[in-house]
Design a protein around this motif. Structure first.
Motif, PDB file in Angstrom:
ATOM      1  N   MET A   1       0.584  -1.635   0.495  1.00 33.00           N
ATOM      2  CA  MET A   1       0.013   0.171  -0.062  1.00 33.00           C
ATOM      3  C   MET A   1       0.811   1.398  -0.462  1.00 33.00           C
ATOM      4  N   ILE A   2       0.604   2.116  -0.844  1.00 32.14           N
ATOM      5  CA  ILE A   2       1.030   3.588  -1.289  1.00 32.14           C
ATOM      6  C   ILE A   2       0.424   4.831  -0.812  1.00 32.14           C
ATOM      7  N   ILE A   3       0.901   5.473   0.161  1.00 38.49           N
ATOM      8  CA  ILE A   3      -0.320   7.230   0.964  1.00 38.49           C
ATOM      9  C   ILE A   3       0.833   8.303   0.443  1.00 38.49           C
ATOM     10  N   GLY A   4       0.229   8.862  -0.980  1.00 39.59           N
ATOM     11  CA  GLY A   4       0.856   9.953  -1.350  1.00 39.59           C
ATOM     12  C   GLY A   4       0.105  10.812  -0.675  1.00 39.59           C
ATOM     13  N   SER A   5       0.826  11.507  -0.600  1.00 40.28           N
ATOM     14  CA  SER A   5       0.910  13.448   0.520  1.00 40.28           C
ATOM     15  C   SER A   5       1.114  14.201  -0.191  1.00 40.28           C
ATOM     16  N   VAL A   6       0.138  15.626  -0.167  1.00 43.84           N
ATOM     17  CA  VAL A   6       0.317  16.397  -1.201  1.00 43.84           C
ATOM     18  C   VAL A   6       0.299  18.069  -0.299  1.00 43.84           C
ATOM     19  N   ARG A   7       1.779  18.642   0.207  1.00 45.29           N
ATOM     20  CA  ARG A   7       1.211  20.139   0.812  1.00 45.29           C
ATOM     21  C   ARG A   7       1.541  20.884   0.378  1.00 45.29           C
ATOM     22  N   CYS A   8       0.285  22.058  -0.249  1.00 42.48           N
ATOM     23  CA  CYS A   8       0.300  22.832  -1.478  1.00 42.48           C
ATOM     24  C   CYS A   8       0.050  24.992  -1.010  1.00 42.48           C
ATOM     25  N   GLU A   9       1.097  24.791  -0.667  1.00 47.16           N
ATOM     26  CA  GLU A   9       0.797  26.353  -0.240  1.00 47.16           C
ATOM     27  C   GLU A   9      -0.155  27.144  -1.372  1.00 47.16           C
ATOM     28  N   LEU A  10      -0.980  28.263  -1.131  1.00 47.62           N
ATOM     29  CA  LEU A  10      -1.548  28.609  -2.000  1.00 47.62           C
ATOM     30  C   LEU A  10      -1.827  30.489  -1.881  1.00 47.62           C
ATOM     31  N   LEU A  11      -2.494  30.818  -2.657  1.00 45.93           N
ATOM     32  CA  LEU A  11      -2.194  32.916  -2.067  1.00 45.93           C
ATOM     33  C   LEU A  11      -3.372  33.109  -2.879  1.00 45.93           C
ATOM     34  N   ILE A  12      -4.165  33.485  -2.287  1.00 47.85           N
ATOM     35  CA  ILE A  12      -5.715  33.982  -2.427  1.00 47.85           C
ATOM     36  C   ILE A  12      -5.670  35.072  -2.557  1.00 47.85           C
ATOM     37  N   TYR A  13      -6.452  36.172  -3.410  1.00 50.18           N
ATOM     38  CA  TYR A  13      -6.517  36.894  -3.665  1.00 50.18           C
ATOM     39  C   TYR A  13      -8.152  37.470  -4.271  1.00 50.18           C
ATOM     40  N   ASP A  14      -7.798  38.672  -4.059  1.00 51.23           N
ATOM     41  CA  ASP A  14      -9.339  39.750  -3.975  1.00 51.23           C
ATOM     42  C   ASP A  14     -10.453  38.902  -2.370  1.00 51.23           C
ATOM     43  N   VAL A  15      -9.438  38.757  -1.264  1.00 49.55           N
ATOM     44  CA  VAL A  15     -10.293  37.828  -0.497  1.00 49.55           C
ATOM     45  C   VAL A  15     -10.208  39.368   0.725  1.00 49.55           C
ATOM     46  N   HIS A  16     -10.595  39.846   1.421  1.00 55.08           N
ATOM     47  CA  HIS A  16     -10.555  40.633   2.673  1.00 55.08           C
ATOM     48  C   HIS A  16     -10.886  40.473   4.436  1.00 55.08           C
ATOM     49  N   SER A  17     -10.953  38.926   3.617  1.00 51.34           N
ATOM     50  CA  SER A  17     -11.582  38.898   5.457  1.00 51.34           C
ATOM     51  C   SER A  17     -11.274  37.186   5.799  1.00 51.34           C
ATOM     52  N   LEU A  18     -11.036  37.002   6.818  1.00 49.78           N
ATOM     53  CA  LEU A  18     -11.536  35.209   6.986  1.00 49.78           C
ATOM     54  C   LEU A  18     -12.077  34.791   6.553  1.00 49.78           C
TER      55      LEU A  18
END
Length: 93
Positions: A1-18
């Motif tokens: 069994m193989i477990i693959g994981s990816v962590r990716c950082e995102l920049l989110i544009y045009d948001v002004h609040s959580l």
């Protein structure tokens, strides 16, 4: 069994609040889960408006299948105009 994981950082544009950020991420997470049957979670930067980290995980009996599914998910994220993927880290178990 193989477990693959990816962590990716995102920049989110045009948001002004959580609240707006969570709306964008929730929509992206839901679509990834439904289309690709992957586990997806926000794993970092929960208190920052325009930055997020998503972790995506899949399991298979072959590494090639895991790689293909993760690549399809990352291409889907890249197509999205709401967020830009920056740093991406793979991990195999």
């Amino acid at each position: 069994m193989i477990i693959g994981s990816v962590r990716c950082e995102l920049l989110i544009y045009d948001v002004h609040s959580l609240k707006e950020k969570r709306s964008v991420l929730k929509s992206l997470q839901t679509r990834l889960k439904q289309r690709f049957n992957l586990a997806v979670a926000e794993t970092n930067f929960q208190d920052v408006w325009q930055r997020a980290e998503l972790s995506i995980v899949t399991v298979s009996n072959q590494r090639v299948i895991c790689e293909r599914e993760l690549e399809r998910a990352l291409k889907f994220i890249d197509i999205e105009s709401e967020a830009e993927r920056t740093l991406t880290t793979y991990e195999w178990l």
